[in-house]
Enzyme design. Structure first.
Site, short mmCIF file in Angstrom:
data_model
loop_
_atom_site.label_atom_id
_atom_site.label_comp_id
_atom_site.label_asym_id
_atom_site.label_seq_id
_atom_site.Cartn_x
_atom_site.Cartn_y
_atom_site.Cartn_z
N CYS A 82 -69.32 -30.81 -34.90
CA CYS A 82 -69.57 -29.89 -33.86
C CYS A 82 -70.92 -29.54 -34.15
O CYS A 82 -71.11 -28.97 -35.50
CB CYS A 82 -68.56 -28.91 -33.72
N CYS A 95 -78.52 -18.20 -28.10
CA CYS A 95 -78.28 -18.71 -26.68
C CYS A 95 -78.59 -17.51 -25.77
O CYS A 95 -78.46 -16.60 -25.95
CB CYS A 95 -76.81 -18.92 -26.64
N CYS A 154 -72.30 -14.89 -23.06
CA CYS A 154 -70.87 -14.69 -22.92
C CYS A 154 -70.49 -13.49 -23.66
O CYS A 154 -70.70 -13.51 -24.88
CB CYS A 154 -70.27 -15.83 -22.98
N CYS A 170 -68.10 -20.85 -32.99
CA CYS A 170 -69.60 -20.57 -32.73
C CYS A 170 -70.16 -19.38 -33.00
O CYS A 170 -69.75 -18.49 -32.59
CB CYS A 170 -69.57 -21.26 -31.21
N CYS A 230 -68.43 -14.26 -27.01
CA CYS A 230 -68.93 -15.24 -27.98
C CYS A 230 -70.24 -14.82 -28.91
O CYS A 230 -71.01 -14.10 -28.52
CB CYS A 230 -69.68 -16.38 -27.07
N GLU A 289 -75.55 -23.35 -36.73
CA GLU A 289 -74.30 -23.67 -37.55
C GLU A 289 -73.67 -25.18 -36.87
O GLU A 289 -73.94 -25.57 -35.78
CB GLU A 289 -73.39 -22.66 -37.04
N1 SAH Z 1 -72.78 -23.35 -24.43
C1 SAH Z 1 -71.62 -24.03 -24.39
C2 SAH Z 1 -71.48 -24.77 -25.54
C3 SAH Z 1 -71.24 -23.90 -26.87
S1 SAH Z 1 -70.00 -22.84 -26.89
C4 SAH Z 1 -70.59 -23.50 -23.54
O1 SAH Z 1 -70.63 -22.45 -23.35
O2 SAH Z 1 -69.75 -24.44 -23.30
C5 SAH Z 1 -68.77 -23.83 -27.20
C6 SAH Z 1 -67.20 -23.43 -26.71
O3 SAH Z 1 -66.80 -22.32 -27.47
C7 SAH Z 1 -67.22 -23.13 -25.19
O4 SAH Z 1 -66.32 -23.39 -24.72
C8 SAH Z 1 -67.22 -21.47 -25.56
O5 SAH Z 1 -66.91 -20.80 -24.35
C9 SAH Z 1 -66.52 -21.32 -26.40
N2 SAH Z 1 -66.38 -20.13 -27.21
C10 SAH Z 1 -67.21 -19.23 -27.54
N3 SAH Z 1 -66.62 -18.05 -28.06
C11 SAH Z 1 -65.67 -18.32 -28.40
C12 SAH Z 1 -64.46 -17.49 -28.90
N4 SAH Z 1 -64.71 -16.50 -29.46
N5 SAH Z 1 -63.02 -17.89 -28.81
C13 SAH Z 1 -63.14 -19.25 -28.28
N6 SAH Z 1 -64.01 -20.06 -27.62
C14 SAH Z 1 -65.37 -19.48 -27.69
FE1 SF4 Z 2 -74.05 -19.65 -24.95
FE2 SF4 Z 2 -71.71 -18.79 -26.28
FE3 SF4 Z 2 -71.76 -18.75 -23.65
FE4 SF4 Z 2 -71.72 -21.07 -24.81
S1 SF4 Z 2 -70.16 -19.60 -24.83
S2 SF4 Z 2 -72.96 -20.30 -23.12
S3 SF4 Z 2 -72.93 -20.56 -26.67
S4 SF4 Z 2 -73.03 -17.55 -24.91
#
Ligand code: SAH
Ligand code: SF4
Length: 338
Positions: free
Chosen positions: A98, A105, A109, A326, A112, A85
């Site tokens: 972006c 990944c 997390c 994301c 996410c 995406e």
């Molecule tokens: N993996 C990297 C970059 C991709 S995620 C990282 O984790 O930083 C990009 C951003 O989106 C990160 O700050 C991540 O924590 C945030 N993110 C992921 N899921 C989210 C959600 N449900 N609400 C808000 N931010 C989110």
């Molecule tokens: Fe991976 Fe999502 Fe965690 Fe970023 S926030 S490291 S994309 S699992």
């Protein structure tokens, strides 16, 4: 490939080096999708290239345009059919894109959508570039800012990401300067240290999302590998070595990490560091059960940080009607397919 790599590749098929620059310009300035379009190359060379190489493509599989703010969300399919995406946002100062660095990944997390969808593979530098090129062609615009905040963990794909940063900022390429690029990481401290030594002018965003190990480990498994103290010491080293201000991302999740006690703990951790905190109401992803913090908690948290010497702002959200965060779109397509 860099021009140097192109030169080596050309030498290996008995072609002169000066062709490298010609090919580079076709790929990076004209965004051609086939070798046949490279009109100043001989037919013979074009055939050889077709036999030995391919051009990365991000084909538009799905596109959603926000009716609030004209943010565009793309689902791309890559040459091998993997999905990633990307999002194109319009600001008064230009277009920001972006993009994804991996299909899926490994980091898991809990809040996410990408993390919940599992890992497929890392992207090449060319596949990162092709996402930008497809968006520029599709909307007929020039992108001025790039954030590596789409699917995937950029520092888990370190070499390709560094290669991408050099290619995208090349004068003979898209020429987007490193000062206009942000790399976001969930906190791979060893890689943050390696990046510090390169002294690039990019902005480093660190997804912190919690003020202590207990909350962070419960939402971000990577914290068990690199606990907060270790992560923040790598961040201090990064800020010292590069002189660049680090952005800490902090997704506000109701009743998880949004209390004033959390704000106070965060302040004491970040004290004295060259940084900025970005507060983001968490995007409510299907199935995670997390709720975004209310306006009152957000403002109170933000005010607390600012009045205790930590610069903080609440980030405006764009594209909320099109699942612009994301991993959400791929997740829906996969659910619909199964
Ligand atoms: N993996 C990297 C970059 C991709 S995620 C990282 O984790 O930083 C990009 C951003 O989106 C990160 O700050 C991540 O924590 C945030 N993110 C992921 N899921 C989210 C959600 N449900 N609400 C808000 N931010 C989110
Ligand atoms: Fe991976 Fe999502 Fe965690 Fe970023 S926030 S490291 S994309 S699992």
């Amino acid at each position: 490939m860099s021009i140097k790599e192109l030169e080596e590749a050309l030498s290996s098929i008995g072609e002169p080096k000066y062709r490298a620059k010609q090919i580079f310009l076709w790929l990076h300035k004209k965004y051609v999708q086939s070798f046949d379009e490279m009109l100043n190359l001989s037919k013979n060379l074009r055939e050889k290239l077709k036999e030995n190489y391919y051009i990365s493509d991000s084909a538009i599989e799905k596109k959603l345009i926000s009716c609030y703010d004209s943010t565009v969300k793309y689902l791309f399919s890559l040459n091998d059919g993997e999905y990633v995406e990307a999002v194109l946002m319009s600001y008064h100062h230009g277009y920001s894109a972006c993009i994804s660095t991996q299909a899926g990944c490994k980091m898991g997390c809990t809040f996410c959508a990408t993390g919940q969808g599992g890992f497929r593979r890392s992207l090449t530098a060319g596949e990162m570039l092709s996402q930008l090129q497809t968006m520029e062609k599709d909307r007929n615009v020039r992108i001025s800012n790039v954030v590596l905040m789409g699917m995937g963990e950029p520092l888990d794909n370190y070499d390709n990401v560094i290669k991408f940063l050099h290619l995208v900022s090349d004068d003979d390429g898209m020429n987007i300067g490193m000062r206009h690029i942000a790399v976001s990481t969930c906190g791979l401290a060893d890689k943050i240290r390696a990046l510090a030594d390169l002294k690039l002018q990019i902005t480093l965003s660190v997804s912190l999302h919690a003020p202590n190990d207990e909350i962070r480990s419960a939402t971000m498994p990577v914290n068990k590998r690199f606990p907060i103290d270790e992560l923040l010491s790598s961040c201090r080293e990064y800020a010292d070595k590069t002189g660049r201000r680090i952005t800490f991302e902090y997704a506000m999740i109701a009743e998880v990490n949004d209390s004033i006690t959390c704000a106070a703990e965060l302040c004491s951790r970040l004290k004295g560091m060259l940084c900025h905190v970005n507060l983001i109401p968490v995007n409510e992803v299907d199935k995670t059960g997390y709720k975004k913090s209310g306006k009152k908690s957000l403002n109170a948290f933000c005010d607390y940080l600012n009045s205790h010497g930590i610069p903080a702002t609440i980030r405006r959200t764009l594209g909320s009607d099109i699942n612009a965060s994301c991993g959400q779109l791929r997740g829906r397509v996969k659910d619909a397919e199964s």
